[in-house]
Design an enzyme around this catalytic site. Structure first.
Site, PDB file in Angstrom:
ATOM      1  N   SER A 130      -4.467  -0.718 -10.151  1.00  0.00           N
ATOM      2  CA  SER A 130      -3.902  -0.048 -11.256  1.00  0.00           C
ATOM      3  C   SER A 130      -4.784  -0.038 -12.373  1.00  0.00           C
ATOM      4  O   SER A 130      -5.979   0.485 -12.439  1.00  0.00           O
ATOM      5  CB  SER A 130      -2.333  -0.337 -11.467  1.00  0.00           C
ATOM      6  OG  SER A 130      -1.658   0.680 -12.276  1.00  0.00           O
ATOM      7  N   GLU A 147       1.678   7.062  -4.066  1.00  0.00           N
ATOM      8  CA  GLU A 147       1.619   6.359  -5.300  1.00  0.00           C
ATOM      9  C   GLU A 147       2.945   6.656  -6.096  1.00  0.00           C
ATOM     10  O   GLU A 147       3.558   6.116  -6.806  1.00  0.00           O
ATOM     11  CB  GLU A 147       0.261   7.092  -5.845  1.00  0.00           C
ATOM     12  CG  GLU A 147      -0.978   6.612  -5.292  1.00  0.00           C
ATOM     13  CD  GLU A 147      -1.517   5.162  -5.505  1.00  0.00           C
ATOM     14  OE1 GLU A 147      -0.758   4.475  -6.233  1.00  0.00           O
ATOM     15  OE2 GLU A 147      -2.602   4.686  -5.147  1.00  0.00           O
ATOM     16  N   HIS A 190       2.712   2.834  -5.327  1.00  0.00           N
ATOM     17  CA  HIS A 190       1.711   2.322  -6.288  1.00  0.00           C
ATOM     18  C   HIS A 190       2.068   1.105  -6.316  1.00  0.00           C
ATOM     19  O   HIS A 190       3.400   0.615  -6.524  1.00  0.00           O
ATOM     20  CB  HIS A 190       1.760   3.210  -7.486  1.00  0.00           C
ATOM     21  CG  HIS A 190       0.784   2.578  -8.579  1.00  0.00           C
ATOM     22  ND1 HIS A 190      -0.373   2.663  -8.406  1.00  0.00           N
ATOM     23  CD2 HIS A 190       1.056   1.843  -9.518  1.00  0.00           C
ATOM     24  CE1 HIS A 190      -1.230   2.459  -9.536  1.00  0.00           C
ATOM     25  NE2 HIS A 190      -0.384   1.733 -10.486  1.00  0.00           N
TER      26      HIS A 190
END
Length: 548
Positions: A216, A339, A451
């Site tokens: 991330s 995600e 995600h």
């Protein structure tokens, strides 16, 4: 952009020294029949860690001086040395934030897991995510013991400055020693890399073989550090996972807004920008964060709408990621299959209403698009919904409003630039680039492969009590975790990513079966870029920048 165990609010010396560390190791206080606690000699002094099953671990090792008092908003300074042997069995405090208890400005500490302090192993440096605002290397999800022992790696995690203390820009905060006035968290990451280069050998690592990995915000950082002339020579290869590539206004502040944010904060606190060094830390944090409360349209600043990462300052970041050159290093680029289900599933860090009808879907997509623009062009929400529905029908995937929103959200904010940057590299500088999509499904009420669902499987912490309800801990999950760790470890050792549980992974080439899909009953398979038709809807949308 959060580590799984924090909930959805989160989501960035040479061989001579090693010989000296062995030859000069001081005696321990342990009895003759007790195993000696592992020790290592860093450039600042000796540290004593603890011994695990097949690994040693050193926690809370300072890699820079505390950035407190007059050093707030300064470039990181080397840590002060110490006499004797420093205890390294407890993590340092998380960097100051609003979520983790015990957070502090005094947080610049590293943690090292190693199979042995002897030898010369590849080093894997991992940068945690958390939207440049939250997270810590001490979170249980990032326990490096399995990666170190199974992969024969030295694994390093660390904290760096977050939020207003780590990411911003203002010339009134120029460091008199270095001349830098921005991106203090990115500077911390660079200082950590220099520390690893100088100290890896003391922990059984090879300072000339450092792989940089992150998820991330941490994935974005791997990219930026691999581009920078100061840090690129220290890095052998990178593993950006679900990288939140920086672009304004959605994922960063413009330089002008970064300056204004600090000026507005100083004005609210009755001081100057330079005077912010003397403001109580939590007051400064809360006042700055308050500028970004509420819907983007209600704020004084037009950028930093979703996240506020590194700012283009001309030195630590010369341009937004999509404008910058390729790092040119070997890369294993990873994204998750969905995600967006991190943001549209239970406990979203930035919740939107859950659409149940097409009319609601159109409204919610329009609200989402305001994260990246002042005004949504007429018809853009409809055109994206139409394109995503058509792709879903063609590929036999769900077309309900929540599923469509989930795909649009994750692709626009994350997956589009990840895939397009990989395609650009394949076209412009063919070299060792590998692609992986993590597709293991989470358990209800969560859905998809969200995600940041990657971290528990990479580190093998999917089965700890705080993670197991979402990620599972059965035989299949263990096999997926083993495979993920094998792929990253083999890459860090210098080969193509390999695992006994996965097919041979070729160098990435668009339109060929060169993406490794990891997860599900098959464990691993090769495929052409999944859901490529969805991404084409963004090419002409004019919303998320297309890499050039």
């Amino acid at each position: 952009m959060r580590p799984a165990t924090m909930g959805r609010r989160l989501f960035l010396t040479g061989s001579a020294a090693a010989a000296a560390a062995v030859a000069m190791r001081p005696r321990t206080a342990y009895g003759a029949d007790a195993p000696a606690a592992p020790q290592a000699r860093t450039t600042a002094g000796w540290v004593r860690g603890s011994q695990g099953d097949g690994f040693a671990v050193f926690k809370g090792v300072p890699y820079a001086a505390p950035p407190t008092g007059a050093l707030r908003f300064s470039s990181p300074r080397p840590p002060a040395g110490w006499d004797g042997v420093r205890d390294a069995t407890a993590f340092g405090a998380p960097s100051l934030q609003s979520v983790l208890p015990g957070s502090s400005e005094d947080s610049l500490y590293a943690n090292v897991w190693t199979p042995s302090t002897d030898g010369r192993r590849p080093v894997l440096v991992y940068i945690h995510g958390g939207g440049w605002k939250l997270g810590a290397a001490s979170m249980p999800v990032y326990d490096g013991s399995k990666l170190a022992a199974r992969g024969d790696l030295v694994v390093v995690t660390f904290n760096y400055r977050l939020g207003v203390f780590g990411f911003g820009l203002h010339e009134d905060l120029t460091d008199w020693r270095t001349g830098y006035a921005a991106n203090w968290g990115l500077q911390d990451q660079a200082a950590l890399l220099r520390w690893v280069s100088r100290n890896a050998a003391a922990f059984g690592g090879d300072p000339d073989n450092i792989t940089l990995c992150g998820t991330s915000a941490g994935g974005s950082s791997t990219w930026q550090l691999a581009l920078h002339p100061e840090t690129r020579p220290l890095i052998r290869r990178i593993v950006p996972i679900s990288a939140a590539h920086v672009w304004a206004p959605a994922v960063g502040l413009t330089p002008a807004d970064a300056r204004s944010a600090l000026e507005l904060t100083a004005g609210k606190l009755g001081t100057t920008v330079a005077g912010l060094r003397a403001v109580p830390a939590t007051t400064l944090r809360d006042t700055f964060d308050g500028l970004f409360a509420g819907a983007p349209a209600t704020r004084q600043l037009a950028s930093g709408r979703e996240y506020r990462g590194p700012v283009v300052d001309g030195y630590w970041m010369s341009g937004e990621d999509w404008q910058s050159a390729d790092p040119g290093l070997p890369v294993l680029s990873v994204n998750t299959a969905t995600e967006g289900s991190f943001f549209t599933g239970p406990g979203s860090p930035s919740p939107l209403p859950t659409p149940t009808t097409d009319e609601e879907l159109r409204t919610v997509v329009g609200t989402y698009l305001l994260k990246g623009t002042d005004q949504v062009p007429a018809g853009l929400a409809d055109s994206l919904i139409t394109a995503y529905r058509a792709a879903a029908v063609a590929e036999g995937r769900p077309t309900d409003p929540l599923s469509v929103l989930t795909e649009i959200y994750g692709d626009g904010l994350l997956r589009y630039q990840i895939v397009r940057l990989a395609e650009r590299r394949a076209a412009q500088c063919p070299s060792r680039q590998y692609r992986m999509e993590f597709a293991h499904p989470v358990r209800a009420p969560w859905f998809g492969s969200p995600h940041e669902s990657t971290s528990p499987f990479l580190f093998g912490t999917n089965g700890i009590p705080s993670n197991a309800p979402e990620f599972g801990n059965g035989p299949l999950e263990q096999q997926v975790s083993d495979t993920f760790g094998d792929l990253v470890a083999s890459f860090a050792h210098g080969s193509a990513p390999t695992s006994p549980n996965a097919p041979a992974l070729p160098v990435f080439a668009p339109d060929t079966a060169s993406t490794l899909v990891l997860g599900g009953p098959a464990v691993a398979r090769l495929a052409v870029t999944p859901k490529a038709a969805q991404l084409r809807a963004w090419d002409t949308a004019g919303w998320v920048p297309r890499p050039v």
